[in-house]
Design an enzyme around this catalytic site. Structure first.
Site, PDB file in Angstrom:
ATOM      1  N   CYS A  87       1.090  -1.565   0.196  1.00  0.00           N
ATOM      2  CA  CYS A  87       0.353  -0.079  -0.440  1.00  0.00           C
ATOM      3  C   CYS A  87       0.895   1.535  -0.234  1.00  0.00           C
ATOM      4  O   CYS A  87       0.309   2.492   0.296  1.00  0.00           O
ATOM      5  CB  CYS A  87      -1.000   0.189   1.137  1.00  0.00           C
ATOM      6  SG  CYS A  87       0.190   0.054   2.912  1.00  0.00           S
ATOM      7  N   HIS A  88       2.468   1.224   0.165  1.00  0.00           N
ATOM      8  CA  HIS A  88       2.921   1.906   0.160  1.00  0.00           C
ATOM      9  C   HIS A  88       4.321   1.646  -0.953  1.00  0.00           C
ATOM     10  O   HIS A  88       5.475   1.443  -0.076  1.00  0.00           O
ATOM     11  CB  HIS A  88       3.056   2.697   1.678  1.00  0.00           C
ATOM     12  CG  HIS A  88       4.222   3.637   1.913  1.00  0.00           C
ATOM     13  ND1 HIS A  88       5.184   3.866   1.783  1.00  0.00           N
ATOM     14  CD2 HIS A  88       3.673   5.198   2.706  1.00  0.00           C
ATOM     15  CE1 HIS A  88       5.634   5.167   2.319  1.00  0.00           C
ATOM     16  NE2 HIS A  88       4.816   5.626   2.006  1.00  0.00           N
ATOM     17  N   PHE A  89       4.356   2.456  -1.559  1.00  0.00           N
ATOM     18  CA  PHE A  89       3.090   3.006  -2.809  1.00  0.00           C
ATOM     19  C   PHE A  89       2.773   2.044  -4.201  1.00  0.00           C
ATOM     20  O   PHE A  89       3.979   0.793  -4.150  1.00  0.00           O
ATOM     21  CB  PHE A  89       3.032   4.289  -3.543  1.00  0.00           C
ATOM     22  CG  PHE A  89       3.219   5.347  -2.463  1.00  0.00           C
ATOM     23  CD1 PHE A  89       2.613   6.289  -1.962  1.00  0.00           C
ATOM     24  CD2 PHE A  89       5.199   5.457  -1.762  1.00  0.00           C
ATOM     25  CE1 PHE A  89       2.574   7.539  -1.304  1.00  0.00           C
ATOM     26  CE2 PHE A  89       4.892   6.476  -1.276  1.00  0.00           C
ATOM     27  CZ  PHE A  89       4.230   7.472  -0.398  1.00  0.00           C
TER      28      PHE A  89
ATOM     29  N   VAL B 283       8.052   0.987  -0.608  1.00  0.00           N
ATOM     30  CA  VAL B 283       8.810   1.595   0.380  1.00  0.00           C
ATOM     31  C   VAL B 283       8.560   1.605   2.081  1.00  0.00           C
ATOM     32  O   VAL B 283       7.399   1.707   1.853  1.00  0.00           O
ATOM     33  CB  VAL B 283       9.435   3.096  -0.112  1.00  0.00           C
ATOM     34  CG1 VAL B 283       8.477   3.983  -0.123  1.00  0.00           C
ATOM     35  CG2 VAL B 283      10.653   4.039   0.928  1.00  0.00           C
TER      36      VAL B 283
END
Length: 175
Positions: free
Chosen positions: A70-72, A77
């Site tokens: 989810c990041h990203f 990362v």
């Protein structure tokens, strides 16, 4: 009786997250997914850069860790705030380990610098905190400096990490 070993495995950290390591109502680690390390490899009351205590912990990194999804999207990362939180978690653990009472809360820090990233191709993250001061009164306050390395390269440095242990004042939320 508090558990005062010099290292802790993952199951021990989960026991701490359930409130079983330092006694009910005292310092706890968060449970997964917010628990940000897999083991504490070293904890001492008199070691470290300042001679007042030292904690070292490790996280085994793999592309399936929850935050990479989810990041990203298409640019995975580890959020920097999670590495910072790991260091606060370690200071809180230290306070419980030395006998502090009450639940812990992060209170801030003096300075934070990022010079790299934790990406899915990293094998291991090592966290280190060196205790600078422990104030023991109604509020237990720990102050430490810390760093995070990714595959042996230090990429985060934090100064004056502050964590407090407070006597329980809030009422539990009914479920």
């Amino acid at each position: 009786m508090r558990d005062r070993r010099s290292s802790y495995e993952y199951e021990d950290l989960l026991a701490c997250g359930r409130g079983e390591l330092f006694g009910a109502g005292n310092a706890q680690l968060p449970l997964p997914p917010m628990l940000m390390f897999d083991r504490i490899t070293t904890i001492t009351e008199d070691g470290g850069e300042f001679g007042k205590g030292h904690v070292r912990a490790e996280l085994d990194v793999n592309p399936d860790l929850w935050f990479f999804a989810c990041h990203f999207k298409n640019d995975p990362v580890m959020p920097g705030c999670l590495g910072l939180d790991a260091m606060w978690q370690m200071v809180g653990f230290f306070l419980g380990w030395v006998g502090g009472e009450g639940p812990g809360r992060a209170l801030g820090l003096g300075e934070l610098k990022f010079t790299g990233q934790v990406l899915p191709n990293i094998s291991k993250v090592v966290y280190n905190v060196d205790i600078k001061r422990v104030m023991r009164s109604k509020l237990w306050l720990g102050i430490a400096d810390g760093w995070l390395s990714a595959d042996d390269e230090i990429i985060y440095r934090a100064k004056d990490l502050k964590v407090g242990l407070f006597k329980q004042t809030a009422q539990p939320v009914a479920g």
